[in-house]
Design a protein around this motif. Sequence first.
Motif, short mmCIF file in Angstrom:
data_model
loop_
_atom_site.label_atom_id
_atom_site.label_comp_id
_atom_site.label_asym_id
_atom_site.label_seq_id
_atom_site.Cartn_x
_atom_site.Cartn_y
_atom_site.Cartn_z
N LYS A 19 0.83 -1.21 0.00
CA LYS A 19 0.00 0.00 0.00
C LYS A 19 0.87 1.26 0.00
O LYS A 19 2.02 1.24 0.44
N GLU A 21 1.05 3.80 1.93
CA GLU A 21 1.62 4.17 3.22
C GLU A 21 2.90 3.39 3.51
O GLU A 21 3.85 3.93 4.09
N THR A 22 2.94 2.14 3.08
CA THR A 22 4.14 1.32 3.28
C THR A 22 5.26 1.76 2.34
O THR A 22 6.43 1.85 2.73
N TRP A 24 5.59 4.74 1.15
CA TRP A 24 6.01 6.03 1.69
C TRP A 24 6.99 5.83 2.85
O TRP A 24 7.99 6.54 2.98
N ARG A 25 6.72 4.84 3.69
CA ARG A 25 7.62 4.52 4.80
C ARG A 25 9.02 4.18 4.28
O ARG A 25 10.02 4.55 4.88
N ALA A 81 2.47 9.84 1.30
CA ALA A 81 1.90 8.65 0.66
C ALA A 81 1.11 8.97 -0.61
O ALA A 81 0.36 8.13 -1.11
N ARG A 82 1.29 10.17 -1.17
CA ARG A 82 0.61 10.54 -2.41
C ARG A 82 1.55 11.14 -3.46
O ARG A 82 1.50 10.78 -4.62
N THR A 115 0.11 -0.18 -4.84
CA THR A 115 0.44 1.19 -5.23
C THR A 115 0.86 1.23 -6.69
O THR A 115 1.72 0.46 -7.10
#
Length: 156
Positions: A19, A21-22, A24-25, A81-82, A115
């Motif tokens: 995803k 968020e992951t 982005w991490r 995350a975008r 993603t």
Amino acid sequence: MTDFNPELDLYIERHIKAKPETVWRCWTDPKLFAEWFAPKPVKITDIEYEFRPGGKANLTMTLPDGTVMPLEGCVLEVEPARRLVTTDALGSGYRPRGEPFLTAIIEFEPKDGGTLYKATALHSSEEIRKRHEEMGFQDGWGTTLRQLDELATSLT
């Protein structure tokens, strides 16, 4: 996204199983970032990213032959995350630098449980775009995206 100009820009996209968020991490955690950002066995060190407009976008790449390449830039846009936009035309605090090589636009779109990762490299001239392409843009950035996919998927 900015209008894509094939004479000046390069583009790559991949579906990553993790995803946004992951993914982005993997950008924001320096330890994780160092694991995927350059094709192995290139080493990434001295990572200084400040994820805010005007923040640092600095790192050092060490090539297998020992060549050390410090990279310095500036974060222009951040939507966690975008979307992330950086450039080497400016240093932190929007301080103008020498001759720019690229502005990178990274987009993270939720898709099919993962993603859709889109990366656009904007260049100021056809000559610089061509040089980046000849340096192996598709292969190099493609390799890093495979590494990012493997890392991000392992974190889920």
